[in-house]
Design a protein around this motif. Structure first.
Motif, PDB file in Angstrom:
ATOM      1  N   ILE A  62     -28.690   9.716  93.525  1.00 41.36           N
ATOM      2  CA  ILE A  62     -29.335   9.641  92.214  1.00 41.36           C
ATOM      3  C   ILE A  62     -30.269   8.433  92.150  1.00 41.36           C
ATOM      4  N   MET A  63     -29.836   7.310  92.715  1.00 38.55           N
ATOM      5  CA  MET A  63     -30.693   6.118  92.711  1.00 38.55           C
ATOM      6  C   MET A  63     -31.929   6.334  93.582  1.00 38.55           C
ATOM      7  N   PHE A  64     -31.750   6.979  94.730  1.00 38.08           N
ATOM      8  CA  PHE A  64     -32.859   7.183  95.664  1.00 38.08           C
ATOM      9  C   PHE A  64     -33.849   8.229  95.166  1.00 38.08           C
ATOM     10  N   ALA A  65     -33.339   9.364  94.691  1.00 42.88           N
ATOM     11  CA  ALA A  65     -34.210  10.476  94.305  1.00 42.88           C
ATOM     12  C   ALA A  65     -34.365  10.613  92.804  1.00 42.88           C
ATOM     13  N   GLY A  66     -33.787   9.712  92.032  1.00 49.53           N
ATOM     14  CA  GLY A  66     -33.834   9.838  90.580  1.00 49.53           C
ATOM     15  C   GLY A  66     -35.230   9.800  90.001  1.00 49.53           C
ATOM     16  N   GLY A  67     -36.075   8.943  90.544  1.00 53.49           N
ATOM     17  CA  GLY A  67     -37.456   8.860  90.055  1.00 53.49           C
ATOM     18  C   GLY A  67     -38.211  10.156  90.269  1.00 53.49           C
ATOM     19  N   TRP A  68     -38.045  10.725  91.458  1.00 54.56           N
ATOM     20  CA  TRP A  68     -38.733  11.986  91.756  1.00 54.56           C
ATOM     21  C   TRP A  68     -38.199  13.108  90.871  1.00 54.56           C
ATOM     22  N   LEU A  69     -36.870  13.151  90.705  1.00 55.94           N
ATOM     23  CA  LEU A  69     -36.273  14.183  89.859  1.00 55.94           C
ATOM     24  C   LEU A  69     -36.733  14.058  88.411  1.00 55.94           C
ATOM     25  N   LEU A  70     -36.791  12.840  87.919  1.00 56.52           N
ATOM     26  CA  LEU A  70     -37.249  12.623  86.553  1.00 56.52           C
ATOM     27  C   LEU A  70     -38.716  13.012  86.394  1.00 56.52           C
ATOM     28  N   THR A  71     -39.525  12.723  87.399  1.00 56.45           N
ATOM     29  CA  THR A  71     -40.939  13.115  87.364  1.00 56.45           C
ATOM     30  C   THR A  71     -41.076  14.632  87.322  1.00 56.45           C
ATOM     31  N   GLN A  72     -40.301  15.331  88.135  1.00 52.49           N
ATOM     32  CA  GLN A  72     -40.354  16.795  88.133  1.00 52.49           C
ATOM     33  C   GLN A  72     -39.916  17.362  86.785  1.00 52.49           C
ATOM     34  N   PHE A  73     -38.875  16.785  86.222  1.00 52.20           N
ATOM     35  CA  PHE A  73     -38.370  17.223  84.920  1.00 52.20           C
ATOM     36  C   PHE A  73     -39.419  16.991  83.833  1.00 52.20           C
ATOM     37  N   MET A  74     -40.044  15.831  83.852  1.00 54.32           N
ATOM     38  CA  MET A  74     -41.068  15.520  82.852  1.00 54.32           C
ATOM     39  C   MET A  74     -42.295  16.403  83.030  1.00 54.32           C
ATOM     40  N   ASP A  75     -42.675  16.703  84.262  1.00 50.35           N
ATOM     41  CA  ASP A  75     -43.812  17.591  84.506  1.00 50.35           C
ATOM     42  C   ASP A  75     -43.556  18.983  83.931  1.00 50.35           C
ATOM     43  N   LEU A  76     -42.333  19.477  84.111  1.00 52.70           N
ATOM     44  CA  LEU A  76     -41.997  20.795  83.563  1.00 52.70           C
ATOM     45  C   LEU A  76     -42.147  20.797  82.042  1.00 52.70           C
ATOM     46  N   PHE A  77     -41.607  19.793  81.383  1.00 49.94           N
ATOM     47  CA  PHE A  77     -41.685  19.765  79.926  1.00 49.94           C
ATOM     48  C   PHE A  77     -43.100  19.484  79.430  1.00 49.94           C
ATOM     49  N   ASN A  78     -43.868  18.697  80.159  1.00 47.60           N
ATOM     50  CA  ASN A  78     -45.271  18.503  79.775  1.00 47.60           C
ATOM     51  C   ASN A  78     -46.042  19.809  79.870  1.00 47.60           C
ATOM     52  N   ARG A  79     -45.798  20.581  80.938  1.00 42.56           N
ATOM     53  CA  ARG A  79     -46.460  21.886  81.061  1.00 42.56           C
ATOM     54  C   ARG A  79     -46.042  22.810  79.919  1.00 42.56           C
ATOM     55  N   LEU A  80     -44.756  22.775  79.560  1.00 42.14           N
ATOM     56  CA  LEU A  80     -44.289  23.620  78.456  1.00 42.14           C
ATOM     57  C   LEU A  80     -44.944  23.233  77.143  1.00 42.14           C
ATOM     58  N   PHE A  81     -45.013  21.942  76.863  1.00 44.72           N
ATOM     59  CA  PHE A  81     -45.623  21.495  75.615  1.00 44.72           C
ATOM     60  C   PHE A  81     -47.120  21.753  75.574  1.00 44.72           C
ATOM     61  N   MET A  82     -47.792  21.654  76.711  1.00 44.27           N
ATOM     62  CA  MET A  82     -49.225  21.925  76.752  1.00 44.27           C
ATOM     63  C   MET A  82     -49.518  23.428  76.580  1.00 44.27           C
ATOM     64  N   GLN A  83     -48.574  24.274  76.967  1.00 46.46           N
ATOM     65  CA  GLN A  83     -48.789  25.721  76.857  1.00 46.46           C
ATOM     66  C   GLN A  83     -48.417  26.280  75.490  1.00 46.46           C
ATOM     67  N   ILE A  84     -47.816  25.481  74.627  1.00 44.21           N
ATOM     68  CA  ILE A  84     -47.382  26.000  73.311  1.00 44.21           C
ATOM     69  C   ILE A  84     -48.538  26.620  72.532  1.00 44.21           C
ATOM     70  N   PRO A  85     -49.704  25.978  72.434  1.00 47.16           N
ATOM     71  CA  PRO A  85     -50.797  26.640  71.677  1.00 47.16           C
ATOM     72  C   PRO A  85     -51.228  27.972  72.283  1.00 47.16           C
ATOM     73  N   HIS A  86     -51.192  28.082  73.607  1.00 51.26           N
ATOM     74  CA  HIS A  86     -51.595  29.331  74.249  1.00 51.26           C
ATOM     75  C   HIS A  86     -50.522  30.403  74.088  1.00 51.26           C
ATOM     76  N   LEU A  87     -49.261  29.991  74.000  1.00 44.52           N
ATOM     77  CA  LEU A  87     -48.178  30.946  73.910  1.00 44.52           C
ATOM     78  C   LEU A  87     -48.065  31.571  72.520  1.00 44.52           C
ATOM     79  N   ILE A  88     -48.330  30.786  71.474  1.00 47.83           N
ATOM     80  CA  ILE A  88     -48.213  31.349  70.127  1.00 47.83           C
ATOM     81  C   ILE A  88     -49.543  31.846  69.571  1.00 47.83           C
ATOM     82  N   GLY A  89     -50.612  31.514  70.235  1.00 48.82           N
ATOM     83  CA  GLY A  89     -51.925  31.934  69.741  1.00 48.82           C
ATOM     84  C   GLY A  89     -52.444  33.085  70.449  1.00 48.82           C
TER      85      GLY A  89
END
Length: 89
Positions: A62-89
């Protein structure tokens, strides 16, 4: 929102979940197997012997790969939030 879009979003989320779990649990399973082989070879039947190495390897992973895992998790949620206008519109 079409079913294809929903399946794509769920597929990305499940894939990330599998990667996170495999990356954290995989090394712990390998160390547990090594300790179990050691216990079988030496006939030491102490249940708590395998706990500390697995805990240390899991925390180290977790200490070694935690940064990468957190980055991947944040990228997924950023993509989801950026797609919200396209998904409901």
């Amino acid at each position: 929102m079409t079913p294809e879009v929903v399946m794509d979003l769920l597929g990305n989320a499940f894939y990330l979940t599998v990667v996170i779990v495999a990356l954290i649990v995989g090394p712990s399973l390998a160390v547990g197997l090594l300790v179990s082989m050691f216990q079988a070879a030496t006939q030491i039947n102490e249940q708590t012997l395998s706990f500390l190495p697995r805990l240390l390897i899991t925390l180290g992973t977790i200490m070694f790969a935690g940064g990468w895992l957190l980055t991947q998790f944040m990228d997924l949620f950023n993509r989801l939030f950026m797609q919200i206008p396209h998904l409901i519109g």
